[in-house]
Design a protein around this motif. Structure first.
Motif, mmCIF file in Angstrom:
data_model
loop_
_atom_site.group_PDB
_atom_site.id
_atom_site.type_symbol
_atom_site.label_atom_id
_atom_site.label_comp_id
_atom_site.label_asym_id
_atom_site.label_seq_id
_atom_site.Cartn_x
_atom_site.Cartn_y
_atom_site.Cartn_z
ATOM 1 N N SER A 24 0.842 -1.196 0.000
ATOM 2 C CA SER A 24 0.000 0.000 0.000
ATOM 3 C C SER A 24 0.874 1.241 0.000
ATOM 4 O O SER A 24 2.032 1.198 0.428
ATOM 5 C CB SER A 24 -0.917 0.019 1.221
ATOM 6 O OG SER A 24 -0.215 0.491 2.365
ATOM 7 N N PRO A 25 0.341 2.355 -0.477
ATOM 8 C CA PRO A 25 1.123 3.600 -0.504
ATOM 9 C C PRO A 25 1.628 4.038 0.873
ATOM 10 O O PRO A 25 2.734 4.564 0.990
ATOM 11 C CB PRO A 25 0.130 4.619 -1.075
ATOM 12 C CG PRO A 25 -0.824 3.802 -1.872
ATOM 13 C CD PRO A 25 -0.965 2.506 -1.133
ATOM 14 N N ALA A 59 -10.100 2.965 2.449
ATOM 15 C CA ALA A 59 -10.084 4.383 2.814
ATOM 16 C C ALA A 59 -11.489 4.968 2.765
ATOM 17 O O ALA A 59 -11.933 5.657 3.697
ATOM 18 C CB ALA A 59 -9.157 5.149 1.879
ATOM 19 N N PHE A 60 -12.215 4.690 1.681
ATOM 20 C CA PHE A 60 -13.575 5.208 1.546
ATOM 21 C C PHE A 60 -14.498 4.645 2.630
ATOM 22 O O PHE A 60 -15.279 5.375 3.243
ATOM 23 C CB PHE A 60 -14.144 4.861 0.169
ATOM 24 C CG PHE A 60 -13.690 5.757 -0.947
ATOM 25 C CD1 PHE A 60 -12.994 6.932 -0.696
ATOM 26 C CD2 PHE A 60 -13.967 5.437 -2.267
ATOM 27 C CE1 PHE A 60 -12.593 7.762 -1.733
ATOM 28 C CE2 PHE A 60 -13.574 6.259 -3.311
ATOM 29 C CZ PHE A 60 -12.879 7.430 -3.034
ATOM 30 N N ASP A 70 -4.874 1.640 5.375
ATOM 31 C CA ASP A 70 -3.573 1.441 4.730
ATOM 32 C C ASP A 70 -3.372 2.310 3.494
ATOM 33 O O ASP A 70 -2.361 2.219 2.821
ATOM 34 C CB ASP A 70 -3.357 -0.036 4.390
ATOM 35 C CG ASP A 70 -4.216 -0.534 3.225
ATOM 36 O OD1 ASP A 70 -5.036 0.258 2.707
ATOM 37 O OD2 ASP A 70 -4.065 -1.708 2.839
ATOM 38 N N GLY A 71 -4.365 3.169 3.165
ATOM 39 C CA GLY A 71 -4.195 4.098 2.062
ATOM 40 C C GLY A 71 -4.803 3.654 0.756
ATOM 41 O O GLY A 71 -4.899 4.446 -0.173
ATOM 42 N N ASP A 85 0.231 11.965 7.736
ATOM 43 C CA ASP A 85 -0.268 12.552 6.488
ATOM 44 C C ASP A 85 -1.116 11.561 5.715
ATOM 45 O O ASP A 85 -1.145 11.544 4.497
ATOM 46 C CB ASP A 85 0.903 13.018 5.613
ATOM 47 C CG ASP A 85 1.683 14.157 6.247
ATOM 48 O OD1 ASP A 85 1.041 15.003 6.896
ATOM 49 O OD2 ASP A 85 2.905 14.193 6.089
ATOM 50 N N PHE A 86 -1.854 10.726 6.456
ATOM 51 C CA PHE A 86 -2.608 9.621 5.842
ATOM 52 C C PHE A 86 -3.423 10.074 4.634
ATOM 53 O O PHE A 86 -3.358 9.474 3.559
ATOM 54 C CB PHE A 86 -3.521 9.016 6.904
ATOM 55 C CG PHE A 86 -4.544 8.047 6.355
ATOM 56 C CD1 PHE A 86 -4.176 6.762 6.019
ATOM 57 C CD2 PHE A 86 -5.857 8.427 6.173
ATOM 58 C CE1 PHE A 86 -5.101 5.868 5.518
ATOM 59 C CE2 PHE A 86 -6.787 7.551 5.660
ATOM 60 C CZ PHE A 86 -6.406 6.259 5.346
ATOM 61 N N ASP A 87 -4.233 11.122 4.814
ATOM 62 C CA ASP A 87 -5.150 11.522 3.752
ATOM 63 C C ASP A 87 -4.433 11.907 2.461
ATOM 64 O O ASP A 87 -5.001 11.818 1.379
ATOM 65 C CB ASP A 87 -6.026 12.669 4.222
ATOM 66 C CG ASP A 87 -7.021 12.229 5.301
ATOM 67 O OD1 ASP A 87 -7.376 11.053 5.289
ATOM 68 O OD2 ASP A 87 -7.409 13.068 6.124
ATOM 69 N N LYS A 88 -3.190 12.336 2.588
ATOM 70 C CA LYS A 88 -2.424 12.750 1.407
ATOM 71 C C LYS A 88 -2.085 11.582 0.512
ATOM 72 O O LYS A 88 -1.842 11.740 -0.689
ATOM 73 C CB LYS A 88 -1.147 13.467 1.867
ATOM 74 C CG LYS A 88 -0.260 13.973 0.738
ATOM 75 C CD LYS A 88 0.955 14.682 1.298
ATOM 76 C CE LYS A 88 1.891 15.159 0.201
ATOM 77 N NZ LYS A 88 3.104 15.798 0.736
#
Length: 330
Positions: free
Chosen positions: A82-83, A194-195, A188-189, A324-327
């Protein structure tokens, strides 16, 4: 039984690895599971610990790998995927795709085992060919933010083919497209968890760019069936396993809002560097070679996955794996 097949599964405590452990036990094999737990979770496999055909080793395959006795098959699924993971552990990501595959191919050569490696649709990068066929070489930035993962997997394929060509190792190469289902890490991005995580927390759903980029989601049971069929085949070149039902990220966000019954808004942020604009597998080869096509619809698979995520403890739901998860959501 003395003639029972024995299989080594690396990355066994991860999302896909844990489902593979279950599948090969059901196939009557003795499963040797291996994971360094850097991204894996023992909770994914703890229900197997008392099974007579399951054993677990806490080990990093980037170090020397030893397995006593007969070994018929190896599945190499050890890798951050994952990113968020690439951001936190880029060196380990590169090592498991280079040192790790070298160790396991050496083990396969020594044991005369058949080895299947888990590659990825990320070898195609931000593709200029759509849908992606196995013959496409890709459009990859080796020094971009995704490069540590993309190039680790591309090197892994090259090393596997070298061992097949020069040492006659019995190899299989699997290219996995987006796969989802129970036991995914919620934060995990990756776009699907995420959604769902954002919806469960009552947050607005984050879409990057204008949401026109596409993905194709394959339910885990279909993916595992494809993996099994490829392992048992006689084909050594790469094979795409994924669901070709393509959807835009914006449409997918709308599906999640409908599924969860929430009233969150969709907010838009800048598209990350090198984020693939299109992702859809051409599965013509898998159909003809393996007789494989995905069976679980996205609506059915999402419902099962959502019900799983709803059972997670509150502390897991609100945990962020990076400040900075959301990024870094993909």
């Amino acid at each position: 039984m003395a003639n029972k097949k024995r299989i080594l599964i690396t990355g066994a405590a991860g999302f896909l690895g844990s489902h593979l452990c279950e599948r090969f036990i059901k196939e009557g094999m003795h499963v040797i599971a291996m994971d360094n737990l850097i991204t894996g979770d023992l909770r994914n496999i703890e229900h197997l610990f008392k099974h007579p055909d399951f054993e677990f080793y806490h080990h990093d395959v980037s170090n020397f790998v030893h397995v006593s006795g007969q070994l018929d098959y190896i599945l190499h699924f050890a890798s951050p995927a994952s990113p968020i993971d690439y951001l936190k552990i880029p060196i380990q990501t590169l090592k498991v795709g280079s040192l790790g595959i070298h160790n396991l191919l050496g083990l396969a050569r020594d044991k005369k085992s058949r080895i299947l490696i888990a590659s990825t649709s990320e070898v195609y990068g931000d593709p200029l060919v759509h849908p992606q066929t196995e013959e496409y070489y890709g459009n990859v930035n080796p020094i971009g933010p995704r490069g540590v993962y993309d190039e680790a997997k591309r090197f892994q394929e090259a090393m596997t083919m070298a061992y097949h060509t020069y040492h006659k190792v019995d190899t299989r190469i699997l290219r996995i497209f987006n796969t989802y289902g129970p036991r995914m890490r919620l934060n995990d991005g990756r776009v699907l968890p995420a959604f769902i995580g954002q919806a469960l927390r009552g947050e607005d759903l984050t879409v990057f760019g204008d949401g026109s980029q596409t993905r194709s989601f394959c339910y885990v049971d279909d993916q595992v069936e494809g993996i099994y069929r490829l392992l048992m085949s006689d084909y050594h070149l790469p094979v795409n396993i994924g669901n070709p039902d393509e959807i835009t990220i914006l449409q997918f966000a709308e599906e999640i809002i409908k599924l969860t019954g929430t009233d969150q808004k969709i907010i838009f942020k800048e598209l990350p560097k090198d984020d693939p604009k299109q992702r859809q597998p051409d599965i013509t080869l898998a159909k003809s070679l393996l007789g494989w096509t995905p069976k679980v619809s996205r609506a059915e698979g999402l419902k099962i996955t959502y019900e799983y995520f709803k059972t997670l403890p509150t502390e897991v739901l609100y945990q962020r794996e990076h400040k900075d998860f959301d990024k870094y959501i993909r």
